[in-house]
Structure formats: structure tokens, C-alpha cells
Design a protein around this motif. Structure first.
Motif, PDB file in Angstrom:
ATOM      1  N   GLY A 184       0.811  -1.208   0.000  1.00  0.00           N
ATOM      2  CA  GLY A 184       0.000   0.000   0.000  1.00  0.00           C
ATOM      3  C   GLY A 184       0.843   1.255   0.000  1.00  0.00           C
ATOM      4  O   GLY A 184       2.073   1.215  -0.028  1.00  0.00           O
ATOM      5  N   PHE A 185       0.175   2.391   0.060  1.00  0.00           N
ATOM      6  CA  PHE A 185       0.857   3.679   0.002  1.00  0.00           C
ATOM      7  C   PHE A 185       1.789   3.883   1.197  1.00  0.00           C
ATOM      8  O   PHE A 185       2.853   4.472   1.070  1.00  0.00           O
ATOM      9  N   PHE A 186       1.380   3.385   2.358  1.00  0.00           N
ATOM     10  CA  PHE A 186       2.148   3.627   3.567  1.00  0.00           C
ATOM     11  C   PHE A 186       3.089   2.486   3.918  1.00  0.00           C
ATOM     12  O   PHE A 186       3.704   2.487   4.973  1.00  0.00           O
ATOM     13  N   LYS A 187       3.215   1.490   3.067  1.00  0.00           N
ATOM     14  CA  LYS A 187       4.135   0.401   3.348  1.00  0.00           C
ATOM     15  C   LYS A 187       4.751  -0.084   2.038  1.00  0.00           C
ATOM     16  O   LYS A 187       4.207   0.132   0.953  1.00  0.00           O
ATOM     17  N   THR A 188       5.887  -0.702   2.158  1.00  0.00           N
ATOM     18  CA  THR A 188       6.580  -1.229   0.998  1.00  0.00           C
ATOM     19  C   THR A 188       6.633  -2.742   1.104  1.00  0.00           C
ATOM     20  O   THR A 188       7.118  -3.285   2.091  1.00  0.00           O
ATOM     21  N   ALA A 189       6.110  -3.427   0.120  1.00  0.00           N
ATOM     22  CA  ALA A 189       6.143  -4.882   0.104  1.00  0.00           C
ATOM     23  C   ALA A 189       7.497  -5.327  -0.435  1.00  0.00           C
ATOM     24  O   ALA A 189       7.844  -5.045  -1.578  1.00  0.00           O
ATOM     25  N   ARG A 190       8.284  -5.990   0.402  1.00  0.00           N
ATOM     26  CA  ARG A 190       9.585  -6.470  -0.025  1.00  0.00           C
ATOM     27  C   ARG A 190       9.626  -7.984   0.098  1.00  0.00           C
ATOM     28  O   ARG A 190       8.930  -8.590   0.909  1.00  0.00           O
ATOM     29  N   ARG A 191      10.447  -8.598  -0.729  1.00  0.00           N
ATOM     30  CA  ARG A 191      10.598 -10.043  -0.721  1.00  0.00           C
ATOM     31  C   ARG A 191      12.077 -10.376  -0.903  1.00  0.00           C
ATOM     32  O   ARG A 191      12.842  -9.560  -1.443  1.00  0.00           O
ATOM     33  N   PRO A 192      12.486 -11.572  -0.486  1.00  0.00           N
ATOM     34  CA  PRO A 192      13.887 -11.960  -0.693  1.00  0.00           C
ATOM     35  C   PRO A 192      14.211 -12.041  -2.186  1.00  0.00           C
ATOM     36  O   PRO A 192      13.399 -12.516  -2.987  1.00  0.00           O
ATOM     37  N   THR A 193      15.376 -11.579  -2.541  1.00  0.00           N
ATOM     38  CA  THR A 193      15.847 -11.723  -3.911  1.00  0.00           C
ATOM     39  C   THR A 193      16.419 -13.122  -4.090  1.00  0.00           C
ATOM     40  O   THR A 193      17.144 -13.626  -3.230  1.00  0.00           O
ATOM     41  N   LEU A 194      16.096 -13.769  -5.207  1.00  0.00           N
ATOM     42  CA  LEU A 194      16.539 -15.132  -5.483  1.00  0.00           C
ATOM     43  C   LEU A 194      17.824 -15.130  -6.307  1.00  0.00           C
ATOM     44  O   LEU A 194      17.985 -14.291  -7.201  1.00  0.00           O
ATOM     45  N   PRO A 195      18.748 -16.026  -6.020  1.00  0.00           N
ATOM     46  CA  PRO A 195      19.948 -16.132  -6.866  1.00  0.00           C
ATOM     47  C   PRO A 195      19.561 -16.352  -8.330  1.00  0.00           C
ATOM     48  O   PRO A 195      18.661 -17.132  -8.640  1.00  0.00           O
ATOM     49  N   PHE A 196      20.240 -15.643  -9.191  1.00  0.00           N
ATOM     50  CA  PHE A 196      19.922 -15.678 -10.626  1.00  0.00           C
ATOM     51  C   PHE A 196      18.445 -15.373 -10.868  1.00  0.00           C
ATOM     52  O   PHE A 196      17.852 -15.835 -11.844  1.00  0.00           O
ATOM     53  N   ASN A 197      17.836 -14.588  -9.983  1.00  0.00           N
ATOM     54  CA  ASN A 197      16.448 -14.159 -10.110  1.00  0.00           C
ATOM     55  C   ASN A 197      15.479 -15.336 -10.158  1.00  0.00           C
ATOM     56  O   ASN A 197      14.392 -15.240 -10.736  1.00  0.00           O
ATOM     57  N   GLY A 198      15.868 -16.451  -9.533  1.00  0.00           N
ATOM     58  CA  GLY A 198      15.011 -17.629  -9.516  1.00  0.00           C
ATOM     59  C   GLY A 198      15.261 -18.604 -10.637  1.00  0.00           C
ATOM     60  O   GLY A 198      14.573 -19.633 -10.731  1.00  0.00           O
ATOM     61  N   TYR A 199      16.242 -18.354 -11.489  1.00  0.00           N
ATOM     62  CA  TYR A 199      16.528 -19.209 -12.628  1.00  0.00           C
ATOM     63  C   TYR A 199      17.834 -19.988 -12.464  1.00  0.00           C
ATOM     64  O   TYR A 199      18.449 -20.404 -13.450  1.00  0.00           O
ATOM     65  N   ALA A 200      18.252 -20.212 -11.209  1.00  0.00           N
ATOM     66  CA  ALA A 200      19.524 -20.887 -10.952  1.00  0.00           C
ATOM     67  C   ALA A 200      19.558 -22.294 -11.554  1.00  0.00           C
ATOM     68  O   ALA A 200      20.596 -22.717 -12.087  1.00  0.00           O
ATOM     69  N   ASP A 201      18.459 -23.023 -11.465  1.00  0.00           N
ATOM     70  CA  ASP A 201      18.452 -24.380 -11.998  1.00  0.00           C
ATOM     71  C   ASP A 201      18.761 -24.405 -13.487  1.00  0.00           C
ATOM     72  O   ASP A 201      19.340 -25.364 -14.004  1.00  0.00           O
ATOM     73  N   GLU A 202      18.356 -23.368 -14.190  1.00  0.00           N
ATOM     74  CA  GLU A 202      18.566 -23.315 -15.630  1.00  0.00           C
ATOM     75  C   GLU A 202      19.939 -22.755 -16.015  1.00  0.00           C
ATOM     76  O   GLU A 202      20.495 -23.167 -17.041  1.00  0.00           O
ATOM     77  N   VAL A 203      20.487 -21.807 -15.242  1.00  0.00           N
ATOM     78  CA  VAL A 203      21.653 -21.068 -15.747  1.00  0.00           C
ATOM     79  C   VAL A 203      22.904 -21.157 -14.875  1.00  0.00           C
ATOM     80  O   VAL A 203      23.974 -20.747 -15.319  1.00  0.00           O
ATOM     81  N   ALA A 204      22.814 -21.665 -13.661  1.00  0.00           N
ATOM     82  CA  ALA A 204      23.990 -21.660 -12.780  1.00  0.00           C
ATOM     83  C   ALA A 204      25.172 -22.400 -13.401  1.00  0.00           C
ATOM     84  O   ALA A 204      26.341 -22.026 -13.187  1.00  0.00           O
ATOM     85  N   SER A 205      24.897 -23.427 -14.181  1.00  0.00           N
ATOM     86  CA  SER A 205      25.982 -24.195 -14.799  1.00  0.00           C
ATOM     87  C   SER A 205      26.814 -23.369 -15.771  1.00  0.00           C
ATOM     88  O   SER A 205      27.970 -23.729 -16.070  1.00  0.00           O
ATOM     89  N   LEU A 206      26.264 -22.264 -16.272  1.00  0.00           N
ATOM     90  CA  LEU A 206      27.030 -21.394 -17.171  1.00  0.00           C
ATOM     91  C   LEU A 206      28.225 -20.774 -16.473  1.00  0.00           C
ATOM     92  O   LEU A 206      29.172 -20.328 -17.140  1.00  0.00           O
ATOM     93  N   TYR A 207      28.180 -20.724 -15.144  1.00  0.00           N
ATOM     94  CA  TYR A 207      29.205 -20.016 -14.389  1.00  0.00           C
ATOM     95  C   TYR A 207      29.958 -20.942 -13.438  1.00  0.00           C
ATOM     96  O   TYR A 207      30.534 -20.502 -12.452  1.00  0.00           O
ATOM     97  N   SER A 208      29.962 -22.221 -13.766  1.00  0.00           N
ATOM     98  CA  SER A 208      30.644 -23.212 -12.948  1.00  0.00           C
ATOM     99  C   SER A 208      32.124 -22.856 -12.813  1.00  0.00           C
ATOM    100  O   SER A 208      32.822 -22.599 -13.810  1.00  0.00           O
TER     101      SER A 208
END
Length: 313
Positions: free
Chosen positions: A281-305
Motif C-alpha cells: 500500500g501507500f504507507f508500506k513497501t512490500a519487499r521479498r527476498p531476492t533469489l539467486p539468478f532471479n530464480g533461474y539458478a536451476d537453468e543457468v547456474a551451470s554457465l558459471y561453474s
């Protein structure tokens, strides 16, 4: 993690996603199609696309937020400037030159690009500034375009370049510029060829609005948003790591890779959490944990092994 889910809608489950997918079904998905309201038009036109292999079980960011809260410095540095100042931009006619270390360099017209295998793809988008969205893109794999020009064995990277039109892009005018033009970006070739990497030509079932990078832009969902260069006019395959605008402007804050990494803070703020635009809402900020690789680690983490992701940020 990105998962596939066929489009569906139930009377008891009316959500922004289902309304959107219902509309897409009404338009039709038998074949990809393309239409613009007219040369130079700033108005969106419906697009037809087949369901793609990636979607999310997350609430879509409202379309009005996706199209009014943008970073596109060619139109100004405030979030509202791209939507306010892009009305004179002409996304047609358009060509994209693909050259460099390729066997068949070519200049592609927009009509030909729109005949590529266009799909619906819903991705998370995470800005380096600490906010995020969930956007239903329409696009095709960048790899499909690269295959048409036959990359040579010596090609290791892909560079991208945005259009320069100060007469249509007021952010490019004036003595003092926030960035050097043209805006340039780059990927390693294996990143560019990854199935998640697309060239987007639409969102929310319509052609891209000017403020979102019309008529064609890059989308790399596991990287910070500034890597997804807009209004592309040139794609070049090269041997050495290409120049990138934000790294050139401030290498300490913006590295070449720019993978979403909650463990590597920006020098001026934490990257551990993010604000999902359209939530809270206007008087609060909804925040959430940031995911490694924005949640796509299973697909792309191997690119940076084997890579140190703190050094290669």
C-alpha cells in the motif's frame, strides 16, 4: 524456478494472469502473426503467439505499471519519462543488422523478424535498483536468429546496440547527457544462446510500447534489467568481451555479467531484498527476498561453474 503451465482459466479463479491468458486464447494461438497500427504509430497492436516453455506461478505486474514505470534514459531519467516522452518515436519501419564473426551477415526487416517462432514467455524482471516485476513477454529465442547468420568458431561474445535518434528521443538531446550514446550491451555467446534468452517484440498480448523498447528488445531474465537492451538496431558477434554502457560509466557498480545475486550488494544498497512493483500500500513497501539468478539458478547456474561470482559480478 521457471515451470511450464498451459494457459487455462476457471470461473472460480479469476486473476490478472487468467484474464490475460483468456484474452490470448480469444486472439488465437494457431500461428504467430503481426500487425502494427501504421508506420510510426505509438499505439499497440494485438499479437498472436503460441504458449512458450516458461511461465510462473506468480501474480503478473499490472500492465499500467509495466508501461509507466521504466528506465529508458533515451527518453529521460525519471521513471515516468519514457511513457511521457516517447510518443514521437517511430518503431516502424525498422531493421536489425546482424554482423561480425558470422558466415551470413544480414539486415533483418521487422516483418521478417516477426515471422520467427514467437512465443508467450512470462519472466521475473529484477532491476539493479532493487525493484522487480513479473511480465508476460512475447518473443523468440535469440539463438534462433543467431542460427540464421551462422556464427563462426572464433565468436565468443554477442554485442548489442540501441538506436540513436535525438529528434525522437529527447533524452539524447542537450549538452549534458546522462550516458554516452548509443547504448551498448553484451553477453557471452553461451548466455546469448541459452533457451531463456529472447528477443521480445511484445508484452501483454500486444506489440511493445515505445517506452518498453519498441519494436524489439533483449530479455535476459537472470540478469539485472539494464542488460536487457531496448530498441535494438545492431547485433554483432565478436571475439573479445564487448563494451557495455553501464560498465563503462561505473565499473565498480555495474559489472559485465550483472547476474542477479542477493549475496553481492551494490556499493550503495543491499541486493538481498526487492520491492515487487504493484504490491504493498501507500504507507508500506512490500519487499521479498531476492533469489539467486532471479530464480533461474536451476537453468543457468551451470554457465558459471567455477567462476567467482563476487569477482565476476
Amino acid at each position: 524456478m521457471a515451470v511450464y503451465r498451459p494457459p487455462h482459466i476457471a470461473a472460480s479463479d479469476i486473476t490478472p494472469r487468467n484474464i490475460y491468458m483468456s484474452r490470448r486464447s480469444f486472439i488465437g494461438t494457431a500461428a504467430a502473426g503481426f500487425a502494427l497500427a501504421g508506420a510510426g504509430s505509438a499505439f499497440a497492436a494485438p499479437l498472436q503467439a503460441k504458449p512458450g516453455p516458461y511461465t510462473l506461478d506468480e501474480k503478473l505486474t499490472p500492465k499500467d505499471a509495466v508501461t509507466s514505470y521504466n528506465n529508458f534514459y533515451e527518453f529521460g531519467t525519471d521513471k515516468s519519462d519514457p511513457s511521457s516522452n516517447s510518443g514521437d518515436f517511430k518503431p516502424t519501419p525498422w531493421t536489425v543488422k546482424v554482423d561480425g564473426l558470422v558466415g551470413k551477415p544480414k539486415e533483418f526487416g521487422l516483418e521478417e523478424l516477426m515471422k520467427m517462432p514467437i512465443e508467450d514467455r512470462t519472466y521475473r524482471m529484477r532491476c539493479v535498483e532493487g525493484w522487480s516485476m513479473v511480465i508476460p513477454w512475447i518473443g523468440f529465442p535469440l539463438a534462433a536468429l543467431l542460427d540464421k547468420v551462422e556464427p563462426q568458431g572464433s565468436a565468443k561474445y554477442v554485442s548489442f546496440e540501441t538506436v540513436v535518434r535525438p529528434e525522437e528521443m529527447p533524452g539524447q538531446k542537450g549538452l549534458f547527457q546522462p550516458l554516452p550514446w548509443p547504448y551498448v550491451e553484451g553477453l557471452r555467446l553461451d548466455e546469448a544462446r541459452h533457451p531463456l534468452t529472447i528477443l521480445a517484440v511484445g508484452l501483454y498480448g500486444e506489440t511493445l510500447p515505445n517506452q518498453n523498447g519498441a519494436p524489439i528488445r533483449l530479455v535476459v531474465p537472470w540478469k539485472y534489467g539494464f542488460k536487457s537492451i531496448k530498441s535494438i538496431v545492431r547485433i554483432s558477434l565478436v571475439e573479445k568481451q564487448p563494451e557495455t554502457t553501464w560498465k563503462n560509466s561505473n565499473a565498480r557498480e555495474y559489472g559485465f555479467y550483472s547476474n542477479v545475486n542477493p549475496a553481492v550488494d551494490h556499493p550503495r544498497w543491499s541486493q538481498a531484498t526487492e520491492q515487487r512493483i504493484g504490491e504493498g500500500g501507500f504507507f508500506k513497501t512490500a519487499r521479498r527476498p531476492t533469489l539467486p539468478f532471479n530464480g533461474y539458478a536451476d537453468e543457468v547456474a551451470s554457465l558459471y561453474s567455477g567462476m567467482d561470482l563476487k569477482a565476476n559480478y
